[in-house]
Design an enzyme around this catalytic site. Sequence first.
Site, short mmCIF file in Angstrom:
data_model
loop_
_atom_site.label_atom_id
_atom_site.label_comp_id
_atom_site.label_asym_id
_atom_site.label_seq_id
_atom_site.Cartn_x
_atom_site.Cartn_y
_atom_site.Cartn_z
N SER A 198 -0.24 13.82 53.51
CA SER A 198 -0.88 14.47 54.64
C SER A 198 -2.11 15.28 54.19
CB SER A 198 0.14 15.32 55.39
OG SER A 198 -0.34 15.71 56.65
N ASP A 293 2.78 7.67 63.78
CA ASP A 293 2.11 8.82 63.19
C ASP A 293 0.72 8.95 63.79
OD1 ASP A 293 0.91 10.77 61.62
OD2 ASP A 293 1.37 9.81 59.70
N HIS A 323 5.50 10.52 60.52
CA HIS A 323 4.83 11.41 59.59
C HIS A 323 5.85 12.36 58.94
CE1 HIS A 323 1.12 13.46 58.23
NE2 HIS A 323 1.88 14.54 58.23
#
Length: 355
Positions: A198, A293, A323
Amino acid sequence: MPNVIEALQPALEGAAMRAVFALPQPFRRLIAGPPVRLDDQELALDAQLLLKLQKLTGQTGLAAATAEKARAAMMHATKITSDAPLPGVVVAERNIPTDNGDLPARLYRPRELTETGPLLVFYHGGGWVIGDLDSHDDLCRFLAKHAGIRVLSVDYRLAPEYPFPAALDDALAAYSYAVDNAAELGSSSDAIAVGGDSAGGNLAAAVALQTTRSGEQKPVFQLLLYPAVDASRRRRSRELFGNGFLLTDHDMTWFMEQYSPDESNLSDPRLSVLLADDHSDLPTAYVVTCGFDPLRDEGEAYAKALSDAGVPVVARRFRDLIHGFANIRPVGHRFEEALFEIVGTIRAALDLHKV
């Protein structure tokens, strides 16, 4: 007594969660509800069950009224999902000296690994606002043990106290430290990789870009787990999956407001690496995205940009996952299964750089 109960609460919640996930498949499906299908994809039962349990406990996202509250919530969630530390991994605390003070870090090594080998400098996710060495301890242990490599996890400065580009400055400093001290870390300067999830994937990609363009020793490989790579625009996946799949549209807006309150920075290639003028000659990349996601489409656009520029890249979409799945490995079998595939690819890529 209240303090004792408060301390025990995450462990009790974790035990209850694991008990639910251990139920036979028909019971788990009954709790989770009918299969979720969207964009020609079906959400994994483990992911759907996790989201249902979060909804039942009132958890709707990662953002909070303040950064401190968001960090506390992530710490609580980490304690819930954590199990006993993964065995067979040697862990050593480190401090990385920088111009802005020492950065805490952790060096992970499989117990049986004694020879010199590749080192992965890892940057944790959390929107540049939350997350720390503990939130990603299980993931780093897993990467080290099953990829058979050393992992140096870096605790960079967080926003809003330290906005962009503080996190990137720290990420670059940590990478330079690893290169300069490779032998002492059990590696060599030409066998250092970068990776992250991320926001950490954003930092890893930015480090790869910055070092390549400056002519410095660039990483040999970049591991980008559902990376944030373009803050300048919204894509279709954010509209499709911006609510109800752990990372929300509101979370993404809030994180960016903390990290880059100056909107003129949103198109800066140091933040939006997809917007760089030149992606050629960057390190080999493994770009992992998830079907459900909001960051999916920008991650896949980055993989294409790398490929179009002649960079060797493996792009892997886990169509049924959400995610952040790498941080909840101990909870669901599907999350761990995906991670085993990931470490297999890492091992194959870094086997070329054994020293």
